[in-house]
Every structure is written in C-alpha cells, then in structure tokens.
Scaffold this motif. Structure first.
Motif, PDB file in Angstrom:
ATOM      1  N   ARG A  79       0.855  -1.258  -0.225  1.00  0.00           N
ATOM      2  CA  ARG A  79      -0.057  -0.054  -0.024  1.00  0.00           C
ATOM      3  C   ARG A  79       0.704   1.282  -0.212  1.00  0.00           C
ATOM      4  O   ARG A  79       0.377   2.423  -0.631  1.00  0.00           O
ATOM      5  CB  ARG A  79      -0.968  -0.083   1.173  1.00  0.00           C
ATOM      6  CG  ARG A  79      -1.866  -0.939   1.223  1.00  0.00           C
ATOM      7  CD  ARG A  79      -2.904  -0.886   2.255  1.00  0.00           C
ATOM      8  NE  ARG A  79      -3.754  -2.130   2.341  1.00  0.00           N
ATOM      9  CZ  ARG A  79      -4.127  -2.894   3.332  1.00  0.00           C
ATOM     10  NH1 ARG A  79      -3.803  -2.505   4.608  1.00  0.00           N
ATOM     11  NH2 ARG A  79      -4.671  -4.006   3.201  1.00  0.00           N
ATOM     12  N   THR A  80       2.114   1.187   0.448  1.00  0.00           N
ATOM     13  CA  THR A  80       2.988   2.340   0.555  1.00  0.00           C
ATOM     14  C   THR A  80       3.780   2.249  -0.860  1.00  0.00           C
ATOM     15  O   THR A  80       3.936   3.457  -1.475  1.00  0.00           O
ATOM     16  CB  THR A  80       4.006   2.113   1.632  1.00  0.00           C
ATOM     17  OG1 THR A  80       3.275   2.274   2.945  1.00  0.00           O
ATOM     18  CG2 THR A  80       4.965   3.304   1.545  1.00  0.00           C
ATOM     19  N   GLU A  81       3.995   1.142  -1.255  1.00  0.00           N
ATOM     20  CA  GLU A  81       4.834   1.071  -2.444  1.00  0.00           C
ATOM     21  C   GLU A  81       3.963   1.664  -3.725  1.00  0.00           C
ATOM     22  O   GLU A  81       4.611   2.100  -4.695  1.00  0.00           O
ATOM     23  CB  GLU A  81       5.455  -0.369  -2.845  1.00  0.00           C
ATOM     24  CG  GLU A  81       6.169  -0.534  -3.960  1.00  0.00           C
ATOM     25  CD  GLU A  81       6.627  -2.135  -4.233  1.00  0.00           C
ATOM     26  OE1 GLU A  81       7.591  -2.268  -4.484  1.00  0.00           O
ATOM     27  OE2 GLU A  81       5.631  -3.030  -4.026  1.00  0.00           O
TER      28      GLU A  81
END
Length: 175
Positions: A79-81
């Motif tokens: 979700r961050t990447e």
C-alpha cells in the motif's frame, strides 16, 4: 559524574553488542548481503490464470524482458509502494520491458480493485495458493524481480522498491 557514568555505560554497551555480533556470526560494519538465490538463474516456463480470467504466460517465454511485481491488496508495504510505482510508471516509459504483477494469496476482485485504486495498469496473475510466488524462493512481499528476455533473473529487490531502483532495473533490462 553522572555524564561520565552514562558515557562509560554507552561505550560498554556498544562493545558488548559488537562482541556478541561477532560471536554469533554477524558483522559489525562493512558487511555485504549476498544476492538472492535466483539471481543468475533461468526461470521455468509457466502460465497462470490472470486477474481477468484469461491465461497469462510468462512474458520471457516469448522473448520479453520483464519486471515482476509481487503484491497483494492486504499487504501494508504494498500500500505504501504502489502509489510511488504509479507515479514512476506515469512519468517513465518501460521501453521493451513488460510489467507483470503476481497477486499472492488474494482474490482477483480485491487485487483488481487495489490496482485500479492505485492507478497501476499491468497484466497480473492470480496466485491464490502462492504456487508461482513459491518458484521465486521468497518469504515476504512486496518484491520486484527483473527478468531478461531469456528468462534469466538479473536482479531482485526484496521488500518495497524505490523509484530509483526500479528505474535502474528497467534501464538494465533495456540495455
């Protein structure tokens, strides 16, 4: 006197950490991490069901260098990447390189929604039982694998990949 005691305690703690690290096989500094076991190996041919239900073959089976992005909708680091990956893909061409997603232990509907929400358009396979994922000999996600047109693993990034590392991997595959 208190500052001398604290300073001495810090010095002793650092020395103990160094000794314990050396005795247990660790390194204190200057250590190198060996490349993942698959780097330099040729991947087998395969085909798998895509998120849209069609059969997807490994792009290197038809001579396309490929960036394989391993992800899942439930994966926190993914979700961050993915927003960063989306920005990179929107501003950089991949040249002759294909992009292939491997959605691990997820449902096609959740994976498709995750890709759409993050504005990442890539052919992706559904790997609900991690059978394709297992071929990469990995133990966590996300991961990115750079595969030559002949199916040889050129490089791997374990964990979330930065745009700079992605750009370097794509450039190497296009060379």
């Amino acid at each position: 006197m208190m500052f001398v005691s604290i300073g001495l305690g810090v010095v002793i703690a650092v020395a103990l950490i160094g000794v314990v690290s050396l005795l247990t096989g660790g390194t204190v500094k200057g250590g190198t991490t060996p490349p993942p076991v698959l780097v330099g190996k040729t991947l087998a041919r395969w085909s798998q069901s895509g998120l849209n239900g069609t059969t997807v073959a490994a792009p290197w089976d038809t001579g396309h260098p490929t960036v394989v992005v391993i992800f899942a909708s439930w994966c926190g680091p993914c979700r961050t990447e993915f927003p960063e990956l989306s920005k990179y893909l929107a501003t950089h061409g991949l040249g002759k390189v294909s992009l292939l997603g491997v959605d691990v232990q997820d449902t096609p509907a959740k994976a498709s929604a995750f890709l759409q929400r993050n504005h990442v358009a890539m052919t992706s396979i559904s790997d609900p039982h991690a059978s394709v994922y297992g071929r990469f000999l990995l133990s966590g996600i996300p991961d990115t694998i750079f595969v030559s047109a002949k199916g040889v693993v050129q490089n791997m990034t374990i964990g979330a990949i930065s745009p700079a590392k992605c750009a370097a991997g794509v450039a190497a595959l296009n060379a």
